[in-house]
Enzyme design. Structure first.
Site, PDB file in Angstrom:
ATOM      1  N   ARG A 110      10.330 -50.010  -4.143  1.00 18.55           N
ATOM      2  CA  ARG A 110       8.930 -50.029  -4.590  1.00 18.55           C
ATOM      3  C   ARG A 110       8.151 -51.170  -3.935  1.00 18.55           C
ATOM      4  O   ARG A 110       6.931 -51.147  -3.868  1.00 18.55           O
ATOM      5  CB  ARG A 110       8.852 -50.117  -6.122  1.00 18.55           C
ATOM      6  CG  ARG A 110       7.429 -50.201  -6.651  1.00 18.55           C
ATOM      7  CD  ARG A 110       7.276 -49.766  -8.104  1.00 18.55           C
ATOM      8  NE  ARG A 110       8.303 -50.261  -8.981  1.00 18.55           N
ATOM      9  CZ  ARG A 110       8.443 -51.537  -9.369  1.00 18.55           C
ATOM     10  NH1 ARG A 110       7.585 -52.454  -8.963  1.00 18.55           N
ATOM     11  NH2 ARG A 110       9.421 -51.889 -10.165  1.00 18.55           N
TER      12      ARG A 110
ATOM     13  N   TYR B 182     -14.968 -34.673  -3.223  1.00 16.95           N
ATOM     14  CA  TYR B 182     -13.762 -34.012  -3.732  1.00 16.95           C
ATOM     15  C   TYR B 182     -13.738 -34.135  -5.257  1.00 16.95           C
ATOM     16  O   TYR B 182     -13.870 -35.239  -5.802  1.00 16.95           O
ATOM     17  CB  TYR B 182     -12.547 -34.686  -3.106  1.00 16.95           C
ATOM     18  CG  TYR B 182     -11.227 -34.056  -3.446  1.00 16.95           C
ATOM     19  CD1 TYR B 182     -10.937 -32.768  -3.025  1.00 16.95           C
ATOM     20  CD2 TYR B 182     -10.268 -34.755  -4.164  1.00 16.95           C
ATOM     21  CE1 TYR B 182      -9.715 -32.186  -3.324  1.00 16.95           C
ATOM     22  CE2 TYR B 182      -9.044 -34.179  -4.467  1.00 16.95           C
ATOM     23  CZ  TYR B 182      -8.774 -32.896  -4.049  1.00 16.95           C
ATOM     24  OH  TYR B 182      -7.563 -32.329  -4.344  1.00 16.95           O
TER      25      TYR B 182
ATOM     26  N   ASP C  99     -13.717 -41.777   2.487  1.00 22.63           N
ATOM     27  CA  ASP C  99     -12.681 -40.740   2.495  1.00 22.63           C
ATOM     28  C   ASP C  99     -12.892 -39.923   3.769  1.00 22.63           C
ATOM     29  O   ASP C  99     -13.837 -39.156   3.889  1.00 22.63           O
ATOM     30  CB  ASP C  99     -12.798 -39.876   1.233  1.00 22.63           C
ATOM     31  CG  ASP C  99     -11.696 -38.824   1.141  1.00 22.63           C
ATOM     32  OD1 ASP C  99     -11.134 -38.453   2.188  1.00 22.63           O
ATOM     33  OD2 ASP C  99     -11.417 -38.357   0.017  1.00 22.63           O
TER      34      ASP C  99
ATOM     35  N   LYS D 292      -3.072 -33.539   4.100  1.00 26.69           N
ATOM     36  CA  LYS D 292      -3.871 -32.593   4.882  1.00 26.69           C
ATOM     37  C   LYS D 292      -3.536 -32.698   6.380  1.00 26.69           C
ATOM     38  O   LYS D 292      -2.408 -32.427   6.759  1.00 26.69           O
ATOM     39  CB  LYS D 292      -5.355 -32.838   4.578  1.00 26.69           C
ATOM     40  CG  LYS D 292      -5.668 -33.031   3.084  1.00 26.69           C
ATOM     41  CD  LYS D 292      -5.354 -31.825   2.235  1.00 26.69           C
ATOM     42  CE  LYS D 292      -5.416 -32.069   0.733  1.00 26.69           C
ATOM     43  NZ  LYS D 292      -6.613 -32.684   0.195  1.00 26.69           N
TER      44      LYS D 292
HETATM   45  C1  LIG Z   1      -6.981 -33.409  -0.940  1.00 27.29           C
HETATM   46  C2  LIG Z   1      -8.040 -34.441  -0.926  1.00 27.29           C
HETATM   47  C3  LIG Z   1      -7.918 -35.614  -1.688  1.00 27.29           C
HETATM   48  C4  LIG Z   1      -6.748 -35.868  -2.616  1.00 27.29           C
HETATM   49  O1  LIG Z   1      -5.560 -35.978  -1.932  1.00 27.29           O
HETATM   50  P1  LIG Z   1      -4.122 -35.564  -2.557  1.00 27.29           P
HETATM   51  O2  LIG Z   1      -3.196 -35.837  -1.452  1.00 27.29           O
HETATM   52  O3  LIG Z   1      -4.232 -34.133  -2.977  1.00 27.29           O
HETATM   53  O4  LIG Z   1      -3.916 -36.446  -3.741  1.00 27.29           O
HETATM   54  C5  LIG Z   1      -8.923 -36.555  -1.595  1.00 27.29           C
HETATM   55  N1  LIG Z   1      -9.993 -36.358  -0.806  1.00 27.29           N
HETATM   56  C6  LIG Z   1     -10.151 -35.230  -0.079  1.00 27.29           C
HETATM   57  C7  LIG Z   1     -11.359 -35.079   0.781  1.00 27.29           C
HETATM   58  C8  LIG Z   1      -9.187 -34.235  -0.112  1.00 27.29           C
HETATM   59  O5  LIG Z   1      -9.346 -33.122   0.604  1.00 27.29           O
END
Ligand SMILES: *Cc1c(COP(=O)(O)O)cnc(C)c1O
Length: 389
Positions: A63, A117, A182, A207
């Site tokens: 951790r 999101y 983001d 992603k």
């Molecule tokens: C999927 C996504 C998230 C969250 O990510 P996870 O890996 O599902 O926790 C945050 N921001 C955007 C733009 C996303 O597409």
């Protein structure tokens, strides 16, 4: 040698110690604990890691530190052009750590630009983290910032409306307040927000970074000082990335430029064809009319990206019928995989935000979001065309 280009970094970054280890592929270290020989050395290592230092002579406990995760972080930081990066078990865990790290200053207010999101929106508004939130649009950031503002958060391109937010303008409007971007939809291939003034560059690694639909992850690229704070938060909250996931992500980086650029090219083709189809109300994509009002493609982003949305005529019913008729494209949430996915934001990913906020953000009942994969553009178009009618 002048600094290598992104494609070169994608293949080589974070691998400096492999030659020394005498291996070619990335090693996966699954240890949860690390034997020590000298107690004082263990004590010093623990102190360093608990304080958020990047390394210590002994990792002590998984951790606190993991070498496979640290290697991926180095690779990602190189692509983003930041001092460091800190990786987490999911994108939401990464965002939570950003919020908590910003909160460490004792400030309690957060400014968010809507739409974004839905889970992020919900996390901020839910009250679980105790934030006082102001929601605004890009033009409203400067006015929304207060002396107790801990963080300004934007997302670009926006999920699911593919709007582009001006990162440099947001950084200017945020002033002294750290800006978190983001950047999931762009990936470091198409935009590097830190160079435009972002303090924290966050990705859902689930992603495009992972890229094959088989790993959950989140990562934040930032300065050394912020990385130290984020690692400290990670030690206490425990959301460190799993080493197998780190391995897959690091391997995924090598093909990231190829994947993103190819998907982007196909997205452009599909956007044009969808836009010309009589069953389609509108296509949301930066190259479409009105899709990039501030001219950010070319200036902030190296291309319009691999994500597109379109609105079918006939709302929810038509959207459902269209997805049922698909033979190649998979109806599923998530994005950034090698295969093309389609989903219905109003019914699924944006369902968590209120109907009013959804409508205000342009998430209509007929809106479909497509994450364009690596299939041949004509095969994808054939599939869409036969179901569009
Ligand atoms: C999927 C996504 C998230 C969250 O990510 P996870 O890996 O599902 O926790 C945050 N921001 C955007 C733009 C996303 O597409």
């Amino acid at each position: 040698m002048k600094s290598p280009s992104l494609e070169t970094l994608a293949v080589h970054a974070g691998r400096n110690d492999l030659a020394e280890l005498g291996v070619h592929a990335l090693p996966i270290d699954l240890s949860t604990t690390y034997p020590f020989t000298d107690l004082q050395e263990a004590v010093d290592s623990l102190d360093a890691l608990v304080a958020g230092e990047a390394t210590a002579s002994n990792p002590i406990y998984a951790r606190l530190h993991n070498p496979t995760v640290a290697r991926f972080e180095k690779g990602l930081a190189a692509l983003e052009g930041t001092d460091g990066a800190v990786a987490f078990g999911s994108g939401m865990a990464a965002l939570t750590a950003c919020f908590l790290a910003a909160r460490a200053e004792g400030k309690n207010h957060i400014v968010g630009v809507r739409p974004m999101y839905a889970t992020t929106d919900k996390l901020i508004s839910s009250g679980y983290l105790g934030f006082d939130a102001t929601w605004t649009n890009a033009e409203g950031i400067a006015e929304a910032v207060r002396p107790d503002t801990a963080l300004v958060l934007i997302e670009t391109p926006v999920n699911p409306t593919i709007e582009l937010q001006d990162i440099a303008a947001a950084a200017k409007a945020a002033g002294e307040v750290p800006l978190c971007v983001d950047s999931t939809f762009a990936s470091p291939v198409l935009q590097r927000p830190a160079a435009l003034g972002a303090t924290l560059v966050m990705h859902s690694g689930t992603k495009f970074l992972g890229g094959h639909g088989d790993v959950m992850a989140g990562v934040v690229a930032c300065s050394d000082a912020w990385a130290k704070r984020l690692r400290e938060v990670r030690v206490f909250t425990g959301a460190i990335l799993h080493p197998l996931a780190a391995y897959l992500l690091h391997r995924g980086l090598t093909t990231l430029p190829l994947r993103v650029l190819r998907s982007q090219e196909t997205a452009g083709i599909l956007a044009e064809r969808l836009n010309a189809h009589p069953s389609v109300e509108q296509v949301l994509y930066p190259t479409m009319e009105g899709g990039d009002p501030h001219g950010l493609v070319g200036r902030q982003m190296d291309g319009p990206g691999p994500m597109l949305s379109f609105e079918v005529k006939g709302g929810f019913e038509s959207a459902g019928r269209l997805m049922r008729g698909l033979k190649l494209i998979t109806p599923a949430v998530s994005l950034g995989s090698v295969d093309t996915l389609i989903q219905h934001p109003a019914g699924l990913t944006q369902r968590m935000v209120s109907e009013k906020a959804r409508a205000a953000g342009g998430v209509s009942a007929g809106l479909l979001r497509v994450s364009v994969g690596l299939e041949a553009p004509n095969d994808l178009w054939t599939d869409l065309e036969q179901t569009l009618g």
